[in-house]
Design a protein around this motif. Structure first.
Motif, PDB file in Angstrom:
ATOM      1  N   GLN A 167      51.484  24.633  32.084  1.00 22.12           N
ATOM      2  CA  GLN A 167      51.873  25.615  33.093  1.00 22.12           C
ATOM      3  C   GLN A 167      51.298  26.994  32.761  1.00 22.12           C
ATOM      4  O   GLN A 167      51.303  27.405  31.609  1.00 22.12           O
ATOM      5  N   LYS A 168      50.779  27.634  33.806  1.00 23.90           N
ATOM      6  CA  LYS A 168      50.208  28.974  33.638  1.00 23.90           C
ATOM      7  C   LYS A 168      51.000  29.957  34.499  1.00 23.90           C
ATOM      8  O   LYS A 168      51.518  29.578  35.538  1.00 23.90           O
ATOM      9  N   LEU A 169      51.061  31.185  34.022  1.00 24.16           N
ATOM     10  CA  LEU A 169      51.627  32.249  34.858  1.00 24.16           C
ATOM     11  C   LEU A 169      50.485  33.207  35.177  1.00 24.16           C
ATOM     12  O   LEU A 169      49.859  33.751  34.267  1.00 24.16           O
ATOM     13  N   SER A 170      50.178  33.366  36.440  1.00 20.98           N
ATOM     14  CA  SER A 170      49.077  34.246  36.841  1.00 20.98           C
ATOM     15  C   SER A 170      49.613  35.411  37.651  1.00 20.98           C
ATOM     16  O   SER A 170      50.618  35.279  38.360  1.00 20.98           O
ATOM     17  N   ARG A 171      48.921  36.526  37.517  1.00 19.29           N
ATOM     18  CA  ARG A 171      49.242  37.686  38.357  1.00 19.29           C
ATOM     19  C   ARG A 171      47.950  38.193  38.967  1.00 19.29           C
ATOM     20  O   ARG A 171      46.930  38.283  38.271  1.00 19.29           O
ATOM     21  N   PHE A 172      47.982  38.463  40.246  1.00 23.40           N
ATOM     22  CA  PHE A 172      46.821  39.088  40.875  1.00 23.40           C
ATOM     23  C   PHE A 172      47.252  39.907  42.075  1.00 23.40           C
ATOM     24  O   PHE A 172      48.420  39.870  42.480  1.00 23.40           O
TER      25      PHE A 172
ATOM     26  N   TYR B 169      38.855  29.858  43.478  1.00 22.33           N
ATOM     27  CA  TYR B 169      40.057  29.640  44.295  1.00 22.33           C
ATOM     28  C   TYR B 169      39.724  29.277  45.740  1.00 22.33           C
ATOM     29  O   TYR B 169      40.627  29.085  46.556  1.00 22.33           O
TER      30      TYR B 169
ATOM     31  N   PHE C 124      46.499  26.029  43.087  1.00 18.86           N
ATOM     32  CA  PHE C 124      47.886  26.522  43.082  1.00 18.86           C
ATOM     33  C   PHE C 124      48.895  25.406  43.376  1.00 18.86           C
ATOM     34  O   PHE C 124      50.048  25.681  43.743  1.00 18.86           O
TER      35      PHE C 124
ATOM     36  N   THR D 162      51.234  42.163  45.186  1.00 17.82           N
ATOM     37  CA  THR D 162      51.055  41.715  43.811  1.00 17.82           C
ATOM     38  C   THR D 162      51.732  40.352  43.726  1.00 17.82           C
ATOM     39  O   THR D 162      52.906  40.208  44.076  1.00 17.82           O
TER      40      THR D 162
ATOM     41  N   TYR E 163      52.827  36.987  41.633  1.00 14.82           N
ATOM     42  CA  TYR E 163      53.141  36.372  40.336  1.00 14.82           C
ATOM     43  C   TYR E 163      53.393  34.894  40.626  1.00 14.82           C
ATOM     44  O   TYR E 163      54.288  34.555  41.402  1.00 14.82           O
TER      45      TYR E 163
ATOM     46  N   HIS F 187      51.773  28.005  37.984  1.00 15.49           N
ATOM     47  CA  HIS F 187      51.088  26.825  38.536  1.00 15.49           C
ATOM     48  C   HIS F 187      50.473  26.063  37.358  1.00 15.49           C
ATOM     49  O   HIS F 187      50.649  26.451  36.204  1.00 15.49           O
TER      50      HIS F 187
END
Ligand SMILES: *[C@@H]1O[C@H](CO)[C@@H](O)[C@H](O)[C@H]1NC(C)=O
Length: 188
Positions: A44-49, A127, A156, A182, A184, A187
Motif C-alpha cells: 500500500q502506498k500513500l500519495s499526495r498530489f 497515470y 488508483f 490537494t 491524499y 492505493h
C-alpha cells in the motif's frame, strides 16, 4: 402395453424433460469465485498530489452546464454536469493532466453547499487512463473543504482517501472558478 413401449414412453418423457432443462437456465445465483490475495505483492502506498479544477459555467465554451434548474431562489436543486479541465498550475493554460467528469448539485437550502460526485480522469504520463472517484459535500465559501475519495481505477485501483479543496479564484458574476485540489490517496 408391452414393457418395451412403457420403457420407450418413459425414455421419451425423460429426453423431453432433459431438453427442456437445457433450454431453461437453471442458475439461481451468481457464481462467486474466491481468489487468492497476494498480500506481499500488494504494497500500500500513500500519495499526495495537487491539481487545479476549472469550472466554466458561462461563455461560449462552458465545461459546466446546468442540466436541472434550481427550485428555489437560493439555487437549491440545481444540478450541473461537468467536464472540467484539471491542470498542473492555477492557470487554465497550464499543462492539462486530465478531466473532472461528473456532476454537482446544490444540496443545501441554507447556504451554497454542493454535493460533488465526480471522477478525476487522468490523461497524462503513467497515470494516463487511471481515475479516482470523489463523492462529498462542498460548502464552497469555506476556506478548506474536505471530501472523500471513495475509489479508483487503473493505478488508483482500491483507492481510499480524501481531498482538500481551496478556491483559488472565483468570479461571482460569471461563476468561473479555479479550485486547488490537494489529493491524499492510499492505493496499491
Ligand atoms: C493516453 O492513452 C491513450 C489511450 O491509450 C492514448 O491514445 C494517448 O496517446 C495517451 N496519452 C499520453 C499523454 O500518454
Amino acid at each position: 402395453m408391452s414393457t418395451f413401449s412403457i420403457l420407450l414412453a418413459l425414455s421419451i418423457t425423460i429426453l423431453l424433460h432433459l431438453a427442456q432443462c437445457r433450454i431453461t437456465d437453471e442458475r439461481t445465483d451468481i457464481n462467486l469465485v474466491e481468489l487468492e490475495l497476494d498480500q506481499k505483492a500488494m504494497k500500500q502506498k500513500l500519495s499526495r498530489f495537487l491539481v487545479y479544477w476549472h469550472d466554466i459555467p458561462s461563455g461560449n465554451a462552458p465545461s459546466s452546464i446546468a442540466i436541472v434548474k434550481p427550485v428555489t431562489k437560493t439555487g437549491f436543486g440545481q444540478v450541473n454536469m461537468i467536464d472540467n479541465l484539471l491542470t498542473l498550475g492555477p492557470e487554465l493554460s497550464s499543462k492539462t493532466v486530465g478531466k473532472a467528469q461528473g456532476f454537482y448539485g446544490f444540496a443545501s437550502q441554507e447556504e451554497l453547499g454542493l454535493l460533488m460526485a465526480m471522477n478525476f480522469f487522468f490523461t497524462t504520463g503513467k497515470y494516463n487512463g487511471s481515475s479516482i472517484t470523489i463523492l462529498g459535500r462542498n460548502a464552497v465559501f469555506d476556506h478548506v473543504r474536505e471530501m472523500p475519495v471513495i475509489g479508483g481505477s487503473g493505478l488508483f485501483r482500491w483507492a481510499r482517501g480524501y481531498v482538500q479543496a481551496r478556491t483559488h479564484d472565483l468570479d461571482l458574476k460569471s461563476g468561473v472558478a479555479s479550485v486547488e485540489y490537494t489529493i491524499y490517496v492510499m492505493h496499491y
